[in-house]
Design an enzyme around this catalytic site. Structure first.
Site, PDB file in Angstrom:
ATOM      1  N   GLY A  56      45.948  17.809  95.666  1.00  7.68           N
ATOM      2  CA  GLY A  56      47.118  17.034  96.099  1.00  7.68           C
ATOM      3  C   GLY A  56      46.981  15.553  95.812  1.00  7.68           C
ATOM      4  N   CYS A  57      45.790  15.028  95.986  1.00 12.24           N
ATOM      5  CA  CYS A  57      45.560  13.603  95.755  1.00 12.24           C
ATOM      6  C   CYS A  57      45.605  13.266  94.267  1.00 12.24           C
ATOM      7  CB  CYS A  57      44.243  13.180  96.385  1.00 12.24           C
ATOM      8  SG  CYS A  57      44.254  13.402  98.185  1.00 12.24           S
ATOM      9  N   THR A  58      45.169  14.193  93.444  1.00 14.35           N
ATOM     10  CA  THR A  58      45.254  14.005  92.000  1.00 14.35           C
ATOM     11  C   THR A  58      46.714  14.011  91.553  1.00 14.35           C
ATOM     12  OG1 THR A  58      43.059  14.911  91.631  1.00 14.35           O
ATOM     13  CG2 THR A  58      44.600  15.013  89.776  1.00 14.35           C
ATOM     14  N   ALA A 116      48.234  10.676  92.623  1.00 14.08           N
ATOM     15  CA  ALA A 116      47.775   9.578  91.775  1.00 14.08           C
ATOM     16  C   ALA A 116      48.483   9.609  90.425  1.00 14.08           C
ATOM     17  CB  ALA A 116      46.261   9.647  91.586  1.00 14.08           C
TER      18      ALA A 116
END
EC number: 1.11.1.24
Length: 182
Positions: free
Chosen positions: A70-72, A75
């Site tokens: 999710g963070c990728t 970003a």
């Protein structure tokens, strides 16, 4: 009767804890000032919210951990939208409780050298912004838009990374339109 009171107290305490654990700072509040070590394109620097606000609005987004799915995605979404943020004179900074060495790599590969990420290793800034998960080892996924005067324009909390970019852009566009009318 005593059991009912005890149950009521437990229920009330649980409700208060769950509200506190997930309550982002509301629009209109003053954003807490902070300075954190950060990385842009793999290069370390010191990010100061006060200095960034002198240049224009700031999009501050908290995310749980670098290199997670999710963070990728989030970003990549912010990196792809950087031309739109720059057109609105906005600074974008992502914050996690990761170590700076991890974020140096993340700023290159996943942020694509387009915006900075800051290391809140102690979680103190995440706590100031009510962006700390209840188990305290990761930040929650919370995005803020902060006006140059330090007032919060938007706070958006959602575990899904899908709408953080569109909501922060919309808040900036509204702020810019409102500002140009005055």
């Amino acid at each position: 009767m005593a059991k009912r009171k005890l149950f009521g107290l437990i229920l009330t305490a649980g409700l208060m804890l769950s509200l506190q654990a997930n309550a982002a700072l509301p629009p209109g509040d003053k954003a807490p000032a902070f300075t954190l070590p950060a990385s842009l394109a793999g290069h370390e620097f010191s990010f100061s919210l006060a200095k960034a606000l002198k240049k224009g609005p700031v999009v501050l987004y908290f995310y749980p951990a670098a290199f997670t799915p999710g963070c990728t995605i989030e970003a990549h979404d912010f990196a792809e939208a950087m031309d739109q943020f720059q057109a609105l004179n906005a600074t974008v900074i992502g914050i996690s409780m990761d170590q700076l060495d991890t974020l140096k790599k993340f700023s290159v590969s996943e942020c694509r050298n387009r915006f900075a990420v800051a290391a809140d290793e102690s979680g103190s800034v995440s706590a100031l912004y009510d962006a700390r998960q209840s188990h305290d080892t990761h930040a929650a996924r919370v995005s803020y838009v902060i006006a140059p005067d330090g007032k919060i324009l938007l706070s958006y909390e959602n575990r899904s990374p899908d709408e953080h970019v569109s909501r922060t852009l919309a808040a900036l566009q509204k702020w810019k339109a409102d500002s140009s009318r005055h």
